[in-house]
Design an enzyme around this catalytic site. Structure first.
Site, PDB file in Angstrom:
ATOM      1  N   GLU A  10      -0.710   4.338  -8.234  1.00 24.35           N
ATOM      2  CA  GLU A  10      -0.373   5.320  -7.210  1.00 24.35           C
ATOM      3  C   GLU A  10       0.898   6.033  -7.674  1.00 24.35           C
ATOM      4  OE1 GLU A  10      -2.389   5.348  -4.397  1.00 24.35           O
ATOM      5  OE2 GLU A  10      -1.171   6.145  -2.755  1.00 24.35           O
ATOM      6  N   PHE A  64      -1.747  -0.651 -10.413  1.00 18.12           N
ATOM      7  CA  PHE A  64      -2.340  -1.829  -9.753  1.00 18.12           C
ATOM      8  C   PHE A  64      -3.652  -2.305 -10.365  1.00 18.12           C
ATOM      9  CE2 PHE A  64      -3.266   1.838  -6.869  1.00 18.12           C
ATOM     10  CZ  PHE A  64      -4.658   1.895  -6.987  1.00 18.12           C
ATOM     11  N   LYS A 100       0.893  -1.172   0.000  1.00 17.25           N
ATOM     12  CA  LYS A 100       0.000   0.000   0.000  1.00 17.25           C
ATOM     13  C   LYS A 100       0.924   1.211   0.000  1.00 17.25           C
ATOM     14  CE  LYS A 100      -4.174   1.916   2.121  1.00 17.25           C
ATOM     15  NZ  LYS A 100      -3.970   3.305   1.873  1.00 17.25           N
TER      16      LYS A 100
HETATM   17  P1  ATP Z   1      -6.336   5.673   3.076  1.00 18.04           P
HETATM   18  O1  ATP Z   1      -6.853   6.717   3.961  1.00 18.04           O
HETATM   19  O2  ATP Z   1      -5.933   4.441   3.791  1.00 18.04           O
HETATM   20  O3  ATP Z   1      -5.363   6.125   2.040  1.00 18.04           O
HETATM   21  P2  ATP Z   1      -8.561   5.736   1.351  1.00 18.04           P
HETATM   22  O4  ATP Z   1      -9.784   6.099   2.121  1.00 18.04           O
HETATM   23  O5  ATP Z   1      -7.978   6.750   0.449  1.00 18.04           O
HETATM   24  O6  ATP Z   1      -7.518   5.146   2.326  1.00 18.04           O
HETATM   25  P3  ATP Z   1      -8.756   3.005   1.077  1.00 18.04           P
HETATM   26  O7  ATP Z   1      -9.823   2.204   0.519  1.00 18.04           O
HETATM   27  O8  ATP Z   1      -8.653   2.985   2.522  1.00 18.04           O
HETATM   28  O9  ATP Z   1      -8.891   4.477   0.526  1.00 18.04           O
HETATM   29  O10 ATP Z   1      -7.390   2.527   0.500  1.00 18.04           O
HETATM   30  C1  ATP Z   1      -7.174   2.545  -0.841  1.00 18.04           C
HETATM   31  C2  ATP Z   1      -6.177   3.641  -1.147  1.00 18.04           C
HETATM   32  O11 ATP Z   1      -4.862   3.150  -0.996  1.00 18.04           O
HETATM   33  C3  ATP Z   1      -6.315   4.016  -2.587  1.00 18.04           C
HETATM   34  O12 ATP Z   1      -7.131   5.148  -2.720  1.00 18.04           O
HETATM   35  C4  ATP Z   1      -4.912   4.254  -3.083  1.00 18.04           C
HETATM   36  O13 ATP Z   1      -4.632   5.631  -3.093  1.00 18.04           O
HETATM   37  C5  ATP Z   1      -4.027   3.634  -2.041  1.00 18.04           C
HETATM   38  N1  ATP Z   1      -3.221   2.499  -2.532  1.00 18.04           N
HETATM   39  C6  ATP Z   1      -1.903   2.367  -2.336  1.00 18.04           C
HETATM   40  N2  ATP Z   1      -1.461   1.217  -2.824  1.00 18.04           N
HETATM   41  C7  ATP Z   1      -2.519   0.570  -3.371  1.00 18.04           C
HETATM   42  C8  ATP Z   1      -2.694  -0.684  -4.019  1.00 18.04           C
HETATM   43  N3  ATP Z   1      -1.668  -1.525  -4.206  1.00 18.04           N
HETATM   44  N4  ATP Z   1      -3.935  -1.008  -4.431  1.00 18.04           N
HETATM   45  C9  ATP Z   1      -4.988  -0.184  -4.240  1.00 18.04           C
HETATM   46  N5  ATP Z   1      -4.875   1.017  -3.615  1.00 18.04           N
HETATM   47  C10 ATP Z   1      -3.655   1.393  -3.185  1.00 18.04           C
END
Ligand code: ATP
Length: 585
Positions: free
Chosen positions: A316, A356, A266
């Protein structure tokens, strides 16, 4: 359509906070609209119901009209002194309510003496599109004399408005039009009003997730019906709503996803949805706004290394060291936004793109295909280089393997990992936070293993070293069903002096005199804000608490982590997620 009818709809919606009543009000409105055959302003009605002037995938025009000017216009229009209007505004805390109050009062006084003429509420009603063209004129009026011109346009509009219409007109102009209906409620109202069956909401929502422009969806539904809605597909140039990840305790991930599953780093950067049509590349942010200009270098990487004519990809973008060996934290990337000359920043702050997902390849939709197939296709079409590659991933068979991969991810500077299902049904769920993706961000030593994103709704003045800035902020989480922000915690630590200064300036734009209507908070801060700015916080543990009785949960020892510039207020952590986090910590 007459603005009067819309103002009445807003007023009815504001008079209740019961979702079912709102759905009924909306459904009746849409049903009448359908029967009237007046479809000219369908899209505008949809946006205004969302509290916006334009679709959320477009930048809203800047009207550039200060509160001072609105007070002046209201004063000239009503004959009430500006100082008196300011007094009322301080009490009411909302420019629209203030205008309605002043004009209704004035009308009553006037009618005691004069029954024949009533210039404060004549019978000429504005059309919605007239308001839009006036606002358009205001937004392009610049230079010397522009204030007078804007004032003239505004007064022209006010002359054609009743007190109620003026209330909403001024809220539209000041971007504070919120009638408290969530997009989900509007979709329910549309389903019931236009198709006569609430069950269709599911299809309309799906279409909206693939094409998140409520104006287009409303028009399509009214003019072409459900068949067209069911045909809505991913398309180039229109960003689709992102798939999101849930949280569960790490020991349960394997149960949820089944063994084996894939885990990916992530990355600590910014999500990009990349639309490639030949040599034309468009990048969209997580908030679905086009941000291609911020990353000309990423556009180039895509143009040179994606071996297919047309595709929609997701990845990302991460700040990198100059040798492309190390990923740098989000804070470094966010410095790009503050710089003007992006070309130079590309050298100063180099970035890498880590892909991704794939959603569309030429005209073939990939969103309903299982994840392993999507990843395989992605591998086939990317020419991997230092600056563009697929995100690191591993097949996982046990919790031990998962933990090992997680530690490795953290050591390399990632936020954590995202575990992804590889089953047949592991499709791309646009706009959904389901359990096909599960995120894990370790925060060792704390009960609460994940961070939370809160919208800032209020603050207390700082003392001592923090004099002149705010020392404590109140953060709220979002309830998408009621479209309300629920106070969750006070945050007083983790801020650097630089951040405090920066936030003080940033928050000035969002100051309001009274608690905004879309906020539930039992605390009384020195300053209220419209929920606009989102910050990430960590904490020791989520507890059941009566500090904020409306939500019923709070956070022990909250610590500021960073400002989430890429998130809008509605992207804050939701009330449901807080409940879920509480039950899993
Ligand atoms: P966070 O606050 O944890 O960044 P979020 O609310 O933006 O989360 P989540 O569903 O929690 O969204 O997590 C997905 C986010 O993580 C995506 O919006 C993306 O920006 C990020 N991300 C980083 N690496 C990856 C990956 N390998 N696959 C999908 N999303 C990823």
């Amino acid at each position: 359509m007459k603005f009067k009818d819309l103002a009445e709809l807003f007023s009815k919606l504001e008079s209740t906070n019961k979702r079912l009543e709102m759905i009924e009000i909306l459904s009746n409105f849409f049903q009448n609209l359908k029967t009237s055959g007046e479809f000219d302003d369908l899209d505008k009605i949809a946006y205004l119901l969302q509290g916006q002037l334009v679709s959320n995938i477009k930048q809203a025009p800047k009207i550039g009209i200060a509160e001072k000017m609105i007070i002046e216009a209201l004063s000239l229009h009503s004959g009430v002194e500006s100082s008196k209007i300011k007094e009322v505004l301080i009490k009411k805390g909302d420019i629209g309510v203030t205008a309605e109050y002043i004009l209704s009062k004035k009308k009553k006084q006037k009618s005691l003496f004069d029954f024949s003429e009533n210039s404060l509420n004549n019978n000429v009603s504005l059309d919605i599109h007239e308001i839009y063209s006036a606002l358009q004129r205001m937004s392009i009026t610049e230079g010397s004399g522009s204030n007078d011109k804007k004032l003239g346009i505004l007064r022209g509009l006010m002359r054609k408005c009743s007190a109620l219409e003026t209330k909403y007109l001024l809220r539209i102009i000041t971007s504070t039009l919120r009638v408290g209906v969530s997009t989900l409620t509007i979709l329910d109202g549309l389903a019931l009003g236009i198709t006569g069956d609430k069950i269709n909401r599911e299809y309309i929502e799906k279409a909206y997730n693939l094409h998140p422009d409520l104006g287009d969806i409303t028009r399509m539904l009214v003019e072409e019906g459900m068949d067209a809605i069911k045909q809505v597909k991913v398309s180039y140039g229109i960003p689709i709503k992102s798939m999101l990840a849930s949280r569960v305790p790490y020991g349960e991930i394997i149960e949820k996803l089944g063994s084996p599953f894939k885990a990916e780093y992530k990355l600590d950067g910014e999500r990009l949805q990349i639309h490639k049509r030949g040599n034309k590349i468009k990048l969209f942010s997580r908030r679905l706004l086009e941000i291609s200009d911020q990353y000309p270098d990423v556009c180039k990487f895509v143009k040179n290394n994606v071996k297919t004519e047309n595709a929609i990809l997701e990845g990302e973008v991460v700040a990198m060291d100059v040798f492309y060996e190390k990923m740098l934290p989000f804070q470094v990337l966010s410095r790009r936004r503050r710089k003007y000359d992006v070309k130079d920043v590309s050298k100063e702050i180099p970035v890498g793109l880590f892909l991704f997902d794939i959603l569309l390849l030429d005209n073939e939709s990939y969103i309903d295909k299982p994840f392993p197939l999507r990843r395989k296709k992605l591998e086939e079409i990317i020419n991997e280089k230092d600056e563009i590659k697929l995100v690191e991933s591993k097949l996982i068979h046990s919790t031990e393997e998962l933990l090992e991969f997680f530690q490795k991810a953290r050591k390399k500077g990632n936020e954590g990992i995202i575990a992804k299902s590889i089953k047949e049904d592991a499709v791309y769920q646009a706009g959904n936070r389901g359990f096909l993706w599960i995120k894990m961000k370790g925060l060792e030593g704390r009960k609460l293993k994940d961070s939370v994103d809160v919208a800032l709704i209020g603050a207390f003045h700082g003392r001592g070293r923090r004099k002149g800035v705010y020392g404590t902020y109140i953060g709220a989480v979002y309830d998408p069903l009621t479209d309300k922000f629920e106070a969750f915690t006070r945050v007083a630590s983790g801020w650097t002096d630089e951040i405090m200064e920066f936030l003080k300036k940033e928050m000035e734009q969002h100051e309001v005199d009274k608690k905004p209507k879309n906020v539930s908070c039992e605390d009384i801060p020195d300053q209220w804000f419209h929920p606009k700015v989102v910050i990430e916080i960590i904490g020791d543990e989520i507890t059941i608490s009566d500090k904020f009785p409306s939500l019923g949960y709070s956070l022990r020892f909250p610590v500021f982590q960073r400002i989430r510039t890429e998130k809008g207020p509605k992207d804050a952590t939701t009330t449901d997620e807080i409940k879920q986090l509480h039950s899993t910590q």
